[in-house]
Design a protein around this motif. Sequence first.
Motif, PDB file in Angstrom:
ATOM      1  N   ASP A 111       0.840  -1.199   0.000  1.00  0.00           N
ATOM      2  CA  ASP A 111       0.000   0.000   0.000  1.00  0.00           C
ATOM      3  C   ASP A 111       0.872   1.244   0.000  1.00  0.00           C
ATOM      4  N   CYS A 117       0.878  -6.323   1.310  1.00  0.00           N
ATOM      5  CA  CYS A 117      -0.404  -7.038   1.246  1.00  0.00           C
ATOM      6  C   CYS A 117      -0.157  -8.539   1.130  1.00  0.00           C
ATOM      7  N   ARG A 139      -3.860  -8.526  -3.686  1.00  0.00           N
ATOM      8  CA  ARG A 139      -4.556  -7.742  -2.670  1.00  0.00           C
ATOM      9  C   ARG A 139      -5.969  -8.306  -2.605  1.00  0.00           C
ATOM     10  N   CYS A 148      -4.400  -3.170   3.735  1.00  0.00           N
ATOM     11  CA  CYS A 148      -4.600  -3.171   2.278  1.00  0.00           C
ATOM     12  C   CYS A 148      -6.075  -3.284   1.885  1.00  0.00           C
TER      13      CYS A 148
END
Length: 481
Positions: A111, A117, A139, A148
């Motif tokens: 992120d 993530c 993600r 995330c």
Amino acid sequence: MRQRNRGRVALAAVAAMCAAAALPGQAYAAGEDAAYTFDPRAKTVSGAEVSTEASALTPGSVYKSLIKRGEKLYYRLNLDAKTDAYVSAVAVPRDGGEVAYGDGIKVSIRDSTDRQCSSQDARFESAEFPRPIAAYAYRNVEKDSSTCQEAGTYNVLIERESKATSSPGEWDLELRYESEPKLKSAGSMPTEAPENWPSASPEPPTAAPQQRSGGTSYYDATSLGTGEWHDDIAPGQTRFYRVPVDWGQQIFATADLSNNNASDEYIGNALAMSVDNPAHGHVDDVSPLSYSGKPASVSLDPLPPVAYENRYDSTSSVSAMRFAGWYYLSVTLSPKIANSYGDQAIPLILKIKVEGKAKTSPYAGGAGTFSVTQDDRDMAESGRSGPEAARSSTMKAVGVAGISAGAVLVLGLGVWTLLARRRAVAAPTGPAAMAGPEAFAAAEGVAASVGPAVAPGSNGPAAGGPGGGGQPPYPGPPQAW
């Protein structure tokens, strides 16, 4: 006007021939082996060493990039707060390069605060010879997670590690960005991975063996289903295959290498085999097969049935069996084999078994990459590869277009003939007038003139006057045409 229309017909014919000549895959020579074949849809993109300068990737796209030894490259994603995103990287060392134990790449999605993530490594281990290797990161939007989950800018980070003894040259990268489809009902899906699933190896396939030549990449991987498939593999060569595995189904695979009487020298780590999922995420591989000139065999460890909830398992090979679609098998024979056994290809047998009854997809609507269709099953039965399937579809489209164009031409000639007859009947009588049989003869002459090749601007055999059969020139179709 008539000559202009003839010119258009000639140009249309030339265009049709050009379209047929430009069909995808025509540059491939039959039976010819090649280096890794990149997806022709791939767009060239450069990774950035500074995250704020990263190029954005778009869902459903394929990219080609490069990475040097020790580089850390960034690419950008713009994500909403609802969609699960997957980015994979296939690393392809260039011809003649050397790799060492531990060399490889790491793919991660992060992120804007650099929180990770997810990540996955793809590394050369005991099979220390160059070949394409793949890894992915994702993600996932999860109700109970605080990492995330927000919409915004995310980074894909690809890191390459190579030992000092390895070749310093660049590696090619093939990147893919896929979005997972929406669920029918997210609240009803299990949130824990199954604890028990069938792990016993099934009975081997009973179908008669068939010959199938593997592809050179994920793009042109040869389709296989349950059965015993014969191929040949040369030292240093990687063969790619793909198997459709639906929801609730398991895949089992065994590779058998034939004997070779040229030597009995022992070669450790002679053959490597791995399996990757539809998003090109690594699922599992086998301990490399050793070889001493005698028949040898190696099998994938049993994998769980494909299930959405597998993603919640902490074991990476189970977690990767999270969606239906094409699962990719790659088999590589060590280039060291050539030193003792020569550079000729060695017979290879793949035994594939897909077990279990297909279950309903958890997705709402079409799932694209993450689905198995009847056409996929037909492709596995026939052994078509990616480009061959594309050529088949294109040929069907060209065939339909050709039939349609032919129908239009026949219809046009029919209307033209009908109008000619009506004009002939309505025309005043006289020496120069055409009536009765003469009108029909003129109309038939026009229809016949479409057959022979007529250069635009020429009078052609249907014209009146000397050599024209003694008939006056046909006035052509109505001016509105």
